[in-house]
Design a protein around this motif. Sequence first.
Motif, short mmCIF file in Angstrom:
data_model
loop_
_atom_site.label_atom_id
_atom_site.label_comp_id
_atom_site.label_asym_id
_atom_site.label_seq_id
_atom_site.Cartn_x
_atom_site.Cartn_y
_atom_site.Cartn_z
N SER A 34 60.89 43.98 16.96
CA SER A 34 62.20 44.58 17.24
C SER A 34 63.28 43.51 17.43
N ASN A 38 66.40 42.86 15.04
CA ASN A 38 67.72 42.88 15.68
C ASN A 38 68.51 41.62 15.31
N ILE A 47 65.23 49.78 12.79
CA ILE A 47 64.06 49.20 13.44
C ILE A 47 62.93 50.23 13.48
N ASN A 51 59.18 49.97 11.66
CA ASN A 51 57.94 50.22 12.37
C ASN A 51 57.17 51.39 11.77
N PRO A 232 58.34 50.29 20.51
CA PRO A 232 59.21 49.20 20.06
C PRO A 232 60.38 48.94 20.98
N LEU A 236 63.25 45.90 23.50
CA LEU A 236 64.67 45.99 23.23
C LEU A 236 65.45 46.49 24.46
N TYR A 354 57.93 56.41 15.65
CA TYR A 354 58.90 55.34 15.49
C TYR A 354 60.25 55.88 15.02
N GLY A 358 63.66 55.69 17.24
CA GLY A 358 64.86 55.03 16.75
C GLY A 358 66.06 55.95 16.74
#
Length: 397
Positions: A34, A38, A47, A51, A232, A236, A354, A358
């Motif tokens: 991640s 980024n 992201i 994933n 993930p 972050l 994922y 997100g």
Amino acid sequence: MGRSAGDHGSARFTLYYLAFSVTLAHGIVITLLSLYLNAMGYSGSQIGLFNAGFTVASALASWAAGRISASRGYVTALLLSLVPPAALAPLFPLAMTPLITVTAVLVYGLSKGAFGTAAVGLLSEIPGRWGAAVSFGAFYTAVVLGRTVSGALAGAIIEGLGYPYLLLAGGLLMAAAAPLALILRGKVGSRGAGRVKRRGEGPKSSRKPSKSMIILLVALFLHTMGFMAVSPFFSLYALKELGLSEGLVGTLMSIRSAGVMVSEIAAGYLTTAAGSAEVLTAHVLLSSLSWSTFTLSSGFWSAAAILLFGGVVGALDMPARRTLISELSAPGEERARSMGLVDAVTGVASAVGYLLGGAMWDRLGPQSPFLIASVYNAAAVPLLLLLRRRRAGEASA
């Protein structure tokens, strides 16, 4: 066939060491993915998409590894999981270009799925003194040790050398792991533990999942979809919301992994004592609690405490899950296919999770993946309770 208990014990320890080495290689590239993405300017949804691609590749490889293990042996599938990531190592100067990034994510996803399915299938076929659950606990201790070291090491590599060197380090470690798989072939034979039948040998095993297996698949789909919606975004969230440096974020992820690592073998013993379905149910319920409370973190230490608890809860999963799969499938071809089927289904669930995570991060805010996923994850609990009742009824019949 004809292997001594000592040979089997040596094979188990080789598998544990191989699990550490391969997971360390995977983790260096993937644990802080991640942050990697980024730094390349990708959004939360993008992201999540990366994933998702990783886990779809992993799911496909898991299914394929189950089929290869059933027909050609577990060790063959293990060897096939090691070569492609090692071949990527010379491309590290191009690691920050989109094409190489996509390739690395997909290749490491394929490797992870194939290795995980073949390794645990082989382990389930090797007799252990303390039973399957404890062997799985030891195996996943090695896995999480590799993941724990990889988080801190990846953070150090990023700060000291830069993101491209993650690809170089991971590839070199995968290349170094290949001789271990060759050693393992000598210990258990080319077909694995000698219990996977050749095509046409012996009675034909059922290719249709049982009703209990279908219930387990649905429950694990919900649970995995929940976990991957948040997975993930632990790193972050710590970077963006708690304001921690990349090095501290890597350390934080290692603390969670340490909680898993120190609890895996105990989780194996608990599974043996309390039952695989019971422990898996407790894991799912406590997971929702740990994810939702992560949003209460105010800094490094509070986040570390919550993630350490989450790690202990996480340790309950795999010994119970793999033992339950083994209990629901016959040794040989059926078990090899079942391991691959479960990993394929949960891989698809990971991709969905994922994408959901997100989208929630971008549209509803950083706390939303943790809170919403904890709710629909809990929907797996009634299914696992139903599975427990079915198995209790079958045992008393």
